[in-house]
Design a protein around this motif. Structure first.
Motif, PDB file in Angstrom:
ATOM      1  N   ILE A   1       3.755 -12.463  -3.038  1.00 57.96           N
ATOM      2  CA  ILE A   1       5.116 -12.391  -2.837  1.00 57.96           C
ATOM      3  C   ILE A   1       5.912 -10.946  -2.830  1.00 57.96           C
ATOM      4  N   GLY A   2       5.100 -10.082  -2.769  1.00 61.87           N
ATOM      5  CA  GLY A   2       5.561  -8.732  -2.307  1.00 61.87           C
ATOM      6  C   GLY A   2       4.537  -7.889  -2.560  1.00 61.87           C
ATOM      7  N   TRP A   3       4.546  -6.595  -1.924  1.00 58.89           N
ATOM      8  CA  TRP A   3       3.884  -5.359  -1.780  1.00 58.89           C
ATOM      9  C   TRP A   3       4.465  -4.232  -2.656  1.00 58.89           C
ATOM     10  N   ILE A   4       3.881  -3.226  -3.556  1.00 64.49           N
ATOM     11  CA  ILE A   4       4.565  -2.282  -4.199  1.00 64.49           C
ATOM     12  C   ILE A   4       3.483  -1.238  -3.760  1.00 64.49           C
ATOM     13  N   THR A   5       4.116  -0.122  -3.033  1.00 65.19           N
ATOM     14  CA  THR A   5       3.367   0.791  -2.418  1.00 65.19           C
ATOM     15  C   THR A   5       3.878   2.209  -2.264  1.00 65.19           C
ATOM     16  N   ASP A   6       3.144   2.977  -2.326  1.00 68.59           N
ATOM     17  CA  ASP A   6       3.591   4.548  -2.068  1.00 68.59           C
ATOM     18  C   ASP A   6       3.875   5.004  -0.754  1.00 68.59           C
TER      19      ASP A   6
END
Length: 239
Positions: free
Chosen positions: A222-227
């Motif tokens: 349900i989502g991406w957490i990214t730099d």
């Protein structure tokens, strides 16, 4: 490419000092869906937006935030060693972060760090301060912190951040989590399948923007957490 929500990890951390106001302003400017940020607690009980327990990496001083008063923390200069003297950022208090964030329409992921362990009143204080944010969830590696949030008499969303050696039998039996957060190294593994079979959607972090599965992720994600939020946004053809 499936346009799942993109969360900027610690703001635009590859562009500006992580968890700084500049990094969050940059993330908003490029059109992210949400911001992921970290909270630690000072010696006098003030919540600050910072990841590490000490300030050696960002400020070059070997002192823990739990041993410093808010007044001292606010004087720190953050950034790369050779730039810190002239071009630096300040540690952002949670209150100042909210002053910025409440003017946006972004989603928010608040990650509680270890300095909040056992600090029930301070955890609750943070949660209540987010009451005006439309889409917010609280994450942590620490189950006891999430349990404190879940006991509050208000509706909240929580996400457990899992590791390989987490007590998965107990975690997956806890129906009160809304999601599980995992390092991308667990994508496509038996653990990922097990979590989904137990009924938990997942967000993955450490996403670089080059992963093949970004184009057609399973419905369990349900989502991406990214730099690298700009890279993902460009791939989603938003710009």
């Amino acid at each position: 490419m499936s346009n799942l929500p993109v969360y900027a990890h610690r703001g635009g951390a590859t562009k500006y000092v992580e968890n700084s106001l500049r990094s969050f302003e940059y993330a908003k400017k490029i059109g992210v869906d949400g911001i992921e940020m970290d909270l630690q607690l000072s010696a006098d009980g003030v919540a600050f937006v910072t990841h590490d327990l000490d300030f050696f990496r960002l400020a070059g001083i070997n002192r823990r935030i739990t041993d410093m008063a808010a007044e001292e923390i606010l004087q720190l200069k953050l950034g790369k060693t050779f730039l810190r003297r002239f071009l630096y950022s300040r540690v952002l208090s949670f209150d100042d972060f909210l002053s910025f964030f409440e003017q946006t329409n972004l989603k928010l992921n608040v990650e509680f760090k270890e300095s909040f362990l056992g600090k029930t009143e301070k955890i609750e204080e943070v949660v209540y301060k987010t009451k005006n944010i439309k889409d917010v969830h609280f994450s942590s590696f620490e189950e006891s912190i999430l349990e404190t949030i879940q006991r509050m008499p208000i509706k909240t969303k929580t996400a457990f951040i899992g590791k390989k050696n987490s007590s998965w039998d107990e975690i997956l039996a806890n129906r009160s989590y809304d999601a599980i957060h995992l390092n991308k190294k667990f994508f496509g593994t038996e653990l990922m399948d097990r979590i989904w079979e137990a009924g938990f959607p997942m967000r993955f972090y450490n996403i670089k923007g080059t992963e093949k599965y970004l184009k057609n992720p399973p419905k369990s994600v349900i989502g991406w957490i990214t730099d690298f939020p700009l890279k993902l946004i460009e791939q989603q053809n938003r710009l």
